[in-house]
Design an enzyme around this catalytic site. Structure first.
Site, PDB file in Angstrom:
ATOM      1  N   ARG A 287       0.620  -1.195  -0.051  1.00 19.07           N
ATOM      2  CA  ARG A 287      -0.026   0.082   0.005  1.00 19.07           C
ATOM      3  C   ARG A 287       0.766   1.313  -0.025  1.00 19.07           C
ATOM      4  O   ARG A 287       0.360   2.223  -0.708  1.00 19.07           O
ATOM      5  CB  ARG A 287      -1.015   0.017   1.015  1.00 19.07           C
ATOM      6  CG  ARG A 287      -2.099  -0.823   0.957  1.00 19.07           C
ATOM      7  CD  ARG A 287      -3.115  -0.988   2.238  1.00 19.07           C
ATOM      8  NE  ARG A 287      -2.324  -1.538   3.671  1.00 19.07           N
ATOM      9  CZ  ARG A 287      -2.384  -1.187   4.815  1.00 19.07           C
ATOM     10  NH1 ARG A 287      -2.635   0.097   4.909  1.00 19.07           N
ATOM     11  NH2 ARG A 287      -1.515  -1.585   5.519  1.00 19.07           N
ATOM     12  N   ARG A 308      -3.340   1.388  10.872  1.00 20.07           N
ATOM     13  CA  ARG A 308      -3.985  -0.064  10.603  1.00 20.07           C
ATOM     14  C   ARG A 308      -5.355  -0.027  11.182  1.00 20.07           C
ATOM     15  O   ARG A 308      -6.128  -1.140  10.557  1.00 20.07           O
ATOM     16  CB  ARG A 308      -2.748  -0.776  11.144  1.00 20.07           C
ATOM     17  CG  ARG A 308      -1.523  -1.055  10.487  1.00 20.07           C
ATOM     18  CD  ARG A 308      -0.456  -1.566  11.078  1.00 20.07           C
ATOM     19  NE  ARG A 308       0.473  -2.041  10.513  1.00 20.07           N
ATOM     20  CZ  ARG A 308       1.616  -2.612  10.574  1.00 20.07           C
ATOM     21  NH1 ARG A 308       1.694  -3.225  11.738  1.00 20.07           N
ATOM     22  NH2 ARG A 308       2.631  -2.767   9.770  1.00 20.07           N
ATOM     23  N   HIS A 410      -2.415  -9.273  14.652  1.00 16.47           N
ATOM     24  CA  HIS A 410      -0.854  -8.950  14.305  1.00 16.47           C
ATOM     25  C   HIS A 410       0.090  -8.692  15.228  1.00 16.47           C
ATOM     26  O   HIS A 410       1.258  -9.175  15.308  1.00 16.47           O
ATOM     27  CB  HIS A 410      -0.790  -8.063  13.269  1.00 16.47           C
ATOM     28  CG  HIS A 410       0.583  -7.642  12.457  1.00 16.47           C
ATOM     29  ND1 HIS A 410       1.090  -8.547  11.813  1.00 16.47           N
ATOM     30  CD2 HIS A 410       1.054  -6.493  12.332  1.00 16.47           C
ATOM     31  CE1 HIS A 410       2.184  -8.003  11.618  1.00 16.47           C
ATOM     32  NE2 HIS A 410       2.416  -6.814  11.805  1.00 16.47           N
ATOM     33  N   HIS A 411      -0.444  -7.867  16.244  1.00 11.94           N
ATOM     34  CA  HIS A 411       0.610  -7.333  17.180  1.00 11.94           C
ATOM     35  C   HIS A 411      -0.066  -6.941  18.411  1.00 11.94           C
ATOM     36  O   HIS A 411      -1.107  -6.566  18.429  1.00 11.94           O
ATOM     37  CB  HIS A 411       1.360  -5.931  16.753  1.00 11.94           C
ATOM     38  CG  HIS A 411       2.163  -5.487  17.553  1.00 11.94           C
ATOM     39  ND1 HIS A 411       3.674  -5.696  17.185  1.00 11.94           N
ATOM     40  CD2 HIS A 411       2.560  -4.747  18.588  1.00 11.94           C
ATOM     41  CE1 HIS A 411       4.645  -5.227  18.160  1.00 11.94           C
ATOM     42  NE2 HIS A 411       3.922  -4.630  18.904  1.00 11.94           N
TER      43      HIS A 411
END
Length: 476
Positions: A287, A308, A410-411
């Site tokens: 992106r 995000r 993800h995190h």
């Protein structure tokens, strides 16, 4: 974690550098060292090399059969402001602007002192990595950044594995004592509350204690521990994860047992672009380098460079909770990391937008109109639909490519509380003597949402700080 996909990744030649197993050292019932490091991801490897370079005797333990942790899966790059690479590209940036972007991205839940430490030290971390064989000379943009500041290898190679390869070579070169398949069971404190070592179990099931002047906790987050995920965020049940199988929160649990304070544990990030039901991450660099997102109607629905959490939320609002990353040959040529996705058969391709639309089952005219409109924005330098600030890629020429994506875990932004010296704090905000922490095992740096590029900055900057402070304590 989809183990079949993990095997596929390895079979495709990814992460090979991290699979070369370092020889385990013979152990006894009790050993001693200056510093013992728990975790062999980016933060632990950084700390081990820095401590060794300052003259300390180090033992690094890692429960997995390989080094790298989640770092080996990090693809985008490292955020740093005021680097020579930015200057060479004519990019005006500063640690202050990096600080402002990070606080805004984290919804101001971040600990400002930790963020200052991160943004003031990130440029030096880029230089440190260069000195240790991992030069990040190319600069792009990630979501939430006001300017181009995410540093990556020349050609757009995935940054995480590139760094792991280099740091692993240094560990071998310096003959640092690395023990794989060795699990930390307990952080040991003496009667005065000072951390004095770690109880471990080796690959043969043998238990012993490593006594040390300092312990550095770099065990990573808990993004692969679905029980912990559901415990803190029940709404994330059923999501895929991009985390490696060892990201189970062991370090967080061990630290809590000896009185460490935990912060921001409910703050769990979902990455907007993962492969549905597979947990494979598509780097934010796609992106950042110009790809757009369209929905199942072939229309854009968001500024692709928002943070995000916002992009993830916007994708989840679309039909089927999926979207398509659209890019062309120009981006593919400039971003080497995309070749991985072609090798994994994740990409649909065609000579025209209409043919691509047929490949992914969406309306061809709608996709063609979307690309034509976007080309107009690129020509004028202004996105009047979604105000995307960075318009580098025109879609006038093909081939054209599409990858179906959906958000995935993800995190984990929460973890052990630390101060700016990477010292672990207890529930009364007092320093736990002898214990330091760095990387995803810590909380407070990223707040409610981590910006892409800040994780590699975090692990390298605080890994260096933890080592430096541990060596200072040793010299005292």
């Amino acid at each position: 974690m989809n183990r079949k996909r993990w095997g596929s990744l390895l079979g495709k030649g990814l992460l090979l550098a991290s699979l070369v197993v370092l020889p385990a050292c013979n152990s006894t019932k009790g050993e001693s060292t200056d510093i013992v490091i728990i975790g062999g991801g980016g933060a632990g490897m950084t700390a081990a090399i820095e401590a060794h370079n300052q003259g300390a005797k180090v033992i690094l333990i890692e429960k997995m059969p390989m080094l790298g942790g989640n770092t080996v899966r990090a693809e985008g790059g490292l955020n740093a402001a005021g680097t020579p690479y930015q200057a060479a590209a004519g990019i005006k940036d500063s640690p202050e602007l990096h600080f402002e972007d990070t606080m805004k991205g984290g919804k101001n839940l971040n600990n400002p002192e930790l963020v200052r430490t991160l943004t003031n030290g990130a440029a030096a971390s880029v230089e440190w990595l260069k000195e240790n064989g991992a030069e990040l000379s190319e600069v792009g943009r990630a979501g939430g950044a006001s300017v181009n500041r995410i540093h990556r290898p020349a050609g757009g190679e995935a940054a995480g594995n590139f760094i792991v390869v280099a740091l692993k070579k240094k560990l071998e070169e310096y003959k640092i004592d690395v023990r794989l398949r060795t699990t930390a069971d307990e952080i040991v404190k003496n009667k005065d509350g000072v951390v004095t070592g770690v109880k471990v179990t080796d690959k043969d099931g043998k238990q012993y204690t490593i006594s040390a002047n300092s312990v550095i906790l770099a065990a990573g987050g808990f993004g692969a521990n679905m029980d912990m995920i559901k415990g803190y965020q029940p709404k994330l049940e059923g999501f895929s994860t991009t985390n490696h199988p060892g990201a189970t929160g062991d370090g967080t649990t061990m630290a809590e047992k000896i009185g460490a304070k935990l912060v921001d544990m409910k703050e769990i990030q979902i990455h907007p672009t993962t492969i549905p039901n597979q947990g494979v991450l598509i780097t934010e660099g796609v992106r950042g380098d110009g790809a757009i997102l369209v929905n199942s109607e072939g229309k854009r629905f968001t500024n692709e460079l928002l943070t995000r959490d916002v992009v993830s939320r916007n994708i989840l609002a679309q039909s089927g909770k999926v979207a398509y990353l659209i890019f062309n040959d120009e981006l593919r040529a400039n971003l080497k990391a995309t070749e991985v996705y072609f090798g994994m058969d994740l990409v649909k391709e065609a000579a025209t937008p209409e043919e691509l639309a047929a490949q992914i089952g969406i309306d061809g005219k709608a996709l063609a109109d979307t690309l034509n409109t976007y080309n107009g924005f690129v020509a004028s330098g202004k996105d009047t639909e979604f105000e995307r600030p960075d318009l580098e890629l025109s879609f006038e020429k093909g081939k054209y490519y599409a990858i179906q994506v959906t958000p995935g875990i993800h995190h984990t932004m929460g973890g052990v509380a630390i101060n700016t010296q990477a010292q672990v704090l207890d529930t009364k905000d007092q320093v736990i003597a002898g214990l330091y922490a760095a990387g995803e095992v810590t909380g407070g740096v990223h707040g409610a949402n981590r910006l892409g590029g800040n994780a590699l900055a975090d692990i390298t900057t605080f890994g260096r700080i933890a080592a430096d402070e541990a060596v200072k304590a040793l010299k005292k």
